[in-house]
Design a protein around this motif. Sequence first.
Motif, PDB file in Angstrom:
ATOM      1  N   VAL A  35       0.810  -1.141   0.085  1.00 25.23           N
ATOM      2  CA  VAL A  35       0.122   0.060  -0.020  1.00 25.23           C
ATOM      3  C   VAL A  35       0.923   1.202   0.069  1.00 25.23           C
ATOM      4  N   ARG A  56      -1.789  -2.046  -6.143  1.00 27.50           N
ATOM      5  CA  ARG A  56      -1.394  -2.117  -4.769  1.00 27.50           C
ATOM      6  C   ARG A  56      -2.167  -3.473  -4.274  1.00 27.50           C
ATOM      7  N   LYS A  57      -1.840  -4.054  -2.930  1.00 24.56           N
ATOM      8  CA  LYS A  57      -2.649  -5.242  -2.530  1.00 24.56           C
ATOM      9  C   LYS A  57      -3.929  -4.367  -1.687  1.00 24.56           C
ATOM     10  N   SER A  58      -5.017  -5.147  -2.065  1.00 25.18           N
ATOM     11  CA  SER A  58      -6.109  -4.248  -1.250  1.00 25.18           C
ATOM     12  C   SER A  58      -6.789  -5.464  -0.534  1.00 25.18           C
ATOM     13  N   LEU A  60      -5.953  -6.684   2.941  1.00 29.94           N
ATOM     14  CA  LEU A  60      -6.220  -5.394   3.828  1.00 29.94           C
ATOM     15  C   LEU A  60      -7.756  -5.311   4.315  1.00 29.94           C
ATOM     16  N   SER A  61      -8.572  -5.890   3.382  1.00 27.59           N
ATOM     17  CA  SER A  61      -9.969  -5.882   3.363  1.00 27.59           C
ATOM     18  C   SER A  61     -10.464  -7.125   4.398  1.00 27.59           C
ATOM     19  N   THR A 103      -8.419  -8.527   6.551  1.00 27.79           N
ATOM     20  CA  THR A 103      -7.877  -8.106   7.698  1.00 27.79           C
ATOM     21  C   THR A 103      -8.613  -7.148   8.589  1.00 27.79           C
ATOM     22  N   ALA A 104      -9.289  -6.280   7.927  1.00 32.95           N
ATOM     23  CA  ALA A 104     -10.224  -5.409   8.545  1.00 32.95           C
ATOM     24  C   ALA A 104     -11.352  -6.202   8.824  1.00 32.95           C
ATOM     25  N   ALA A 105     -11.988  -7.003   8.111  1.00 39.13           N
ATOM     26  CA  ALA A 105     -13.127  -7.921   8.202  1.00 39.13           C
ATOM     27  C   ALA A 105     -12.819  -8.739   9.566  1.00 39.13           C
ATOM     28  N   GLN A 114     -10.723  -8.197  11.990  1.00 35.26           N
ATOM     29  CA  GLN A 114     -10.423  -7.737  13.312  1.00 35.26           C
ATOM     30  C   GLN A 114     -12.073  -7.382  14.191  1.00 35.26           C
ATOM     31  N   PHE A 167     -14.269 -11.137  -1.263  1.00 35.03           N
ATOM     32  CA  PHE A 167     -15.181 -10.575  -0.158  1.00 35.03           C
ATOM     33  C   PHE A 167     -16.529 -11.183  -0.178  1.00 35.03           C
TER      34      PHE A 167
END
Lengths: 445, 445
Positions: free
Chosen positions: B186, B196-198, B201-202, B204-206, B208, B350
Amino acid sequence: MISFEDAFQHVLLHPLHLGDEQVDLLRAPGRILAENITADRDFPPFDRSTKDGIAIRFSAIDKGIDRFKIEGTLSAGMAQQRLISESNCFEIMTGAVLPEGADTIIMYEDTDIENGWATLTKTPDQGQNIHAQGSDETAGAVLLRRGLKINAAAIGVLASVGKTEVVVKKLPSICVISTGNELVEVSETPLPHQIRKSNILSLTAALQRLNIVPARLHLTDDRKIIEMELREAFEQHDVLLLSGGVSKGKFDFIPDVLADLGVEKIFHRVAQRPGKPFWFGVLDSNGVSQKQGLRKRETEIKDGSGQSGTKTSGKTANMQAEKKDIKERGTRPERKTTVFSFPGNPVSTFANYHVYFLPWLSLSLGLESEKLEVIMEKPVRPHPRLTLFLQVETQWREGRIRAKPIQGNGSGDLVSLAKADGFIRVPPGETELPPESSFWFVPCT
Amino acid sequence: MISFEDAFQHVLLHPLHLGDEQVDLLRAPGRILAENITADRDFPPFDRSTKDGIAIRFSAIDKGIDRFKIEGTLSAGMAQQRLISESNCFEIMTGAVLPEGADTIIMYEDTDIENGWATLTKTPDQGQNIHAQGSDETAGAVLLRRGLKINAAAIGVLASVGKTEVVVKKLPSICVISTGNELVEVSETPLPHQIRKSNILSLTAALQRLNIVPARLHLTDDRKIIEMELREAFEQHDVLLLSGGVSKGKFDFIPDVLADLGVEKIFHRVAQRPGKPFWFGVLDSNGVSQKQGLRKRETEIKDGSGQSGTKTSGKTANMQAEKKDIKERGTRPERKTTVFSFPGNPVSTFANYHVYFLPWLSLSLGLESEKLEVIMEKPVRPHPRLTLFLQVETQWREGRIRAKPIQGNGSGDLVSLAKADGFIRVPPGETELPPESSFWFVPCT
């Protein structure tokens, strides 16, 4: 005593504006975006293959060519190549850049590949299987708007445009405060007349869900100590959430102490159950902290700068104090502290937190509060004068949210509360509300 | 290629049982309770005043007494006192212990108090305004049951019985893994052919949001490196969530490497959109880690303990290895690793995470998955052969959850995803589904 509607409106007339702050990308989920996020390049940034197969120039098809010499293999992450002839092709993988001079991708399933040659087994359409550069978004387009609640998908968008840090709405600094001599720590064994603290733990857990880690404070029923501790809490926090000490008891010092500290009482006592003695107020220290305020007032008295003729210099001093303060504590455009002083019973504290504090917080963060409604299966009996908040269990069935009441033992019963999905609001009235009536619903954290 | 229904059932046939762990009270919200919580004492623990007023013995009323000498004032947190005579009373505050010899509390509003005497202005009912000891719960009663998802109110219950630590279901250790040479960090500025990697990250956020902080790993398209890195990931994690590398491309090594590592493929490719190339499998290392397993197998070959005659000793060795392992890594009753290998497109990753992984996790934690449904306002056109997952926005109105589709640009479009509240599932079919049809709904994190 005021009505629930009036109380609710009063609370919403006093939002806090706390400004913005920058947080790391992975601290941003659940926060409110405070900047517009634009595309730093086209999305996708190049003509991108959506299939594994071969890339050709379509003009070859018009000329009757259906067999192509393979120039090489393109995978995702390779720089763009150039197709040198329309009788040639590249093998190409999903995510790879379309080579210059090619305009059509044929998936492996529609080709025969042998000895470095690819033969088509099906006639393609020109331009097929290409995710065209900029077809999702063009460079400069706004991808995410200020005010969005950042979800996991938004984290992906932020990552894709390189936002390692994100500007979000600042959350209030909150102190949750318990009162009462009967309370002991969770880790202690209470004497027969004592009980363990529970409300401030519930509130802390609820706030954690909002990414707020509150400070915790306990006040014994001693007026001097309460005043001293609250004075300090006002210096450090944007919001105080108190539990207990607001009834008519001899040791319910909170309202008096708050008045002494200069907190403006907006209301005390609401025609509702649970939570009748709810007290709400605001301390507006206008850009200076308590101590600074006191010192400033002393100075004004000494040098007469409190007179009307010196208004401008007074304002300048204020601004300087504010600037210093912002430097020390980060951006804090307002020096207001909002006080939610809830009655001490667990159900009262919990209901008032959800009914008043959460919509207030949403408003302070610039979010619209959704008005949720559920359908009650059974008749509901209102109270003639009080707005009731009844604990309910909900069920989501066939697109409908239906609810039924939870039998609790009144405002002291914490156990029934753990089973509740939320509260319904029942406005005061004389007549029973029939089955299938819909009610305003406040979901529990 | 299998149907969505089969794929979904297969995933649910492979839950992980991860055991329990003890966490601090304020780390428990959102976790699944793994012990029954009982009342350590009666709730309330004493006859508790629910009003501010005076406490009397009701027999006085029967004798016509309506004026009482005040013996003293009782506040919450004071040990129990004793009313010495029925012609006397105590002033008593909310939350205080009812004095011995008293049985009725009259609130201040129904008394006149003057010169140390209280006069009743209204006849009380015997026993009024007392929250009787044990009336909410008696000592030993189960307050919260194993399997409950711990909410903020439950934290209050846990606090009230002194649980500074709580036994909860252990969460899986998860590694989210991106693949593909085109991906950069990122923080980097991508070259024209890079992005970029996304996805991770999505994800990881989910995760968390579920109190899981996953490890993150990136694999370049190099078969040897993939094998080495995955081998290590299997040793350290209960779940691998991969994104990309499962299509039919030449560099989509993941399925082959997983097979080489001994992972049992449960299925690959599902008749669904998005996310057709979804790969799901399980590595069952039966109580020993990869390396230990290899070493053990070598030993067995050398000393012949792999023969049927030495089964018992083999079992014992296994158990010892497992014991050692549990000691080193905490309770981990199973040594299985579950692999969800999602297609690399953002919407595919997702959607599959929400459709498959979340119900799988719920099941693994012993929770029932709720089947949610929404009503679509407009007609929906199914695909003749594929199960579709359509992004929708929802509105909760008058007790109904209604949804409308979000126009996206297919499986690469991350921006539309940030606007979605969830996905609806549209089973394969030939005929358009009329407005007001209801659909299975998968809410987004």
